[in-house]
Motif scaffolding. Structure first.
Motif, mmCIF file in Angstrom:
data_model
loop_
_atom_site.group_PDB
_atom_site.id
_atom_site.type_symbol
_atom_site.label_atom_id
_atom_site.label_comp_id
_atom_site.label_asym_id
_atom_site.label_seq_id
_atom_site.Cartn_x
_atom_site.Cartn_y
_atom_site.Cartn_z
ATOM 1 N N ALA A 195 13.576 9.335 2.494
ATOM 2 C CA ALA A 195 13.649 10.569 1.713
ATOM 3 C C ALA A 195 13.686 11.791 2.621
ATOM 4 O O ALA A 195 14.394 12.767 2.345
ATOM 5 C CB ALA A 195 12.466 10.650 0.755
ATOM 6 N N ALA A 196 12.929 11.753 3.709
ATOM 7 C CA ALA A 196 12.945 12.875 4.648
ATOM 8 C C ALA A 196 14.347 13.090 5.206
ATOM 9 O O ALA A 196 14.815 14.229 5.341
ATOM 10 C CB ALA A 196 11.954 12.622 5.781
ATOM 11 N N ALA A 197 15.041 12.000 5.505
ATOM 12 C CA ALA A 197 16.395 12.102 6.054
ATOM 13 C C ALA A 197 17.402 12.548 5.000
ATOM 14 O O ALA A 197 18.272 13.390 5.265
ATOM 15 C CB ALA A 197 16.808 10.748 6.640
ATOM 16 N N LYS A 198 17.296 11.992 3.799
ATOM 17 C CA LYS A 198 18.232 12.373 2.735
ATOM 18 C C LYS A 198 18.006 13.817 2.282
ATOM 19 O O LYS A 198 18.954 14.507 1.898
ATOM 20 C CB LYS A 198 18.105 11.412 1.548
ATOM 21 C CG LYS A 198 18.855 10.096 1.728
ATOM 22 C CD LYS A 198 20.361 10.330 1.856
ATOM 23 C CE LYS A 198 21.135 9.030 1.851
ATOM 24 N NZ LYS A 198 22.588 9.264 2.080
ATOM 25 N N SER A 199 16.767 14.280 2.307
ATOM 26 C CA SER A 199 16.498 15.673 1.981
ATOM 27 C C SER A 199 17.125 16.595 3.021
ATOM 28 O O SER A 199 17.638 17.677 2.687
ATOM 29 C CB SER A 199 14.990 15.921 1.906
ATOM 30 O OG SER A 199 14.411 15.181 0.854
#
Length: 243
Positions: free
Chosen positions: A155-159
């Motif tokens: 999620a950190a990367a996709k955000s």
């Protein structure tokens, strides 16, 4: 000779989103550059497109390596015609609670989901700003909007990818470039999900998963939007999902 081009980077199996997008654009008459890390898969997709009467050029590319992304777009710009569409469909996910997430895992997810988007987006923008037109797609996920364990690193990367898309839309939209972030909010009915989540796929039943061709149709419709009413972000999910 066709003078319209598309690049789809992040192409894997024939029954995957990258391949479905490449086939869709080819049906509309675009010469499609099919890019990904596995040459055999790329050639398979290119053969399918050619057999259906389309044009496809496979180019093996690791989207996390700056030199390879630059080389890909150098090849594209060296061919006649204008670049209508670029799709960054690069995606990688790993399941791990935060205390079991290594630094290497977190970094690799960021490289594949966020850094790759930066490289692809930058090189696409170099070409499209000269043309003053083009559509640049980033494929997002449910995790682009919300982080839930055990996928916090993903999620950190996709955000981060979503933030990149927002910044690029504000910077390059006024220059004629349509930047779109498409959130795939559900499981795609493709080879990866059928192999990895067999029971889940069976439980969902008819129309319980996102259909590959339906997603590809939506990307094409977004590309064809009139510029006075562009969509920047759109979420797609099966009708059975309760959000």
């Amino acid at each position: 000779m066709n003078d319209r081009k598309a690049v789809v980077i992040g192409v894997g199996p024939s029954q995957g989103l990258g391949a479905a997008l490449a086939r869709r654009f080819a049906r509309e008459g675009l010469k499609v550059y099919v890019a990904g890390r596995t040459p055999q898969k790329l050639e398979q997709i290119a053969m399918e497109i050619r057999a259906a009467g389309g044009q496809a050029i496979p180019i093996a590319t690791d989207a996390t390596v700056e030199g390879e992304v630059i080389s890909l777009f150098d090849s594209v710009s060296g061919d006649p015609g204008e670049l209508d569409i670029v799709v960054c469909n690069v995606d990688s996910n790993q399941r791990a609670p935060l205390l079991e997430t290594s630094g290497d895992m977190f970094r690799q997810l960021w490289l594949q989901n966020a850094y790759a988007g930066f490289l692809v987006g930058r090189e696409a923008a170099r070409i499209m700003t000269r043309q003053r037109h083009g559509t640049l797609f980033f494929t997002g996920a449910s995790a682009s909007l919300r982080a839930r364990p055990p996928f916090t690193a993903f999620a950190a990367a996709k955000s981060a990818l979503r933030a990149l898309a927002q910044g690029m839309a504000r910077e390059f939209g006024p220059q004629g470039i349509h930047v779109v972030h498409v959130i795939i909010d559900g499981v795609i009915n493709g080879e990866r999900s059928r192999n990895a989540f067999t029971e889940f796929v069976a439980q969902k039943g008819a129309d319980g998963l996102l259909d590959l061709d339906a997603i590809a149709d939506t990307y094409w419709l977004l590309h064809k939007q009139q510029r006075s009413a562009w969509t920047h972000e759109l979420d797609l999910r099966p009708f059975k999902e309760p959000f």
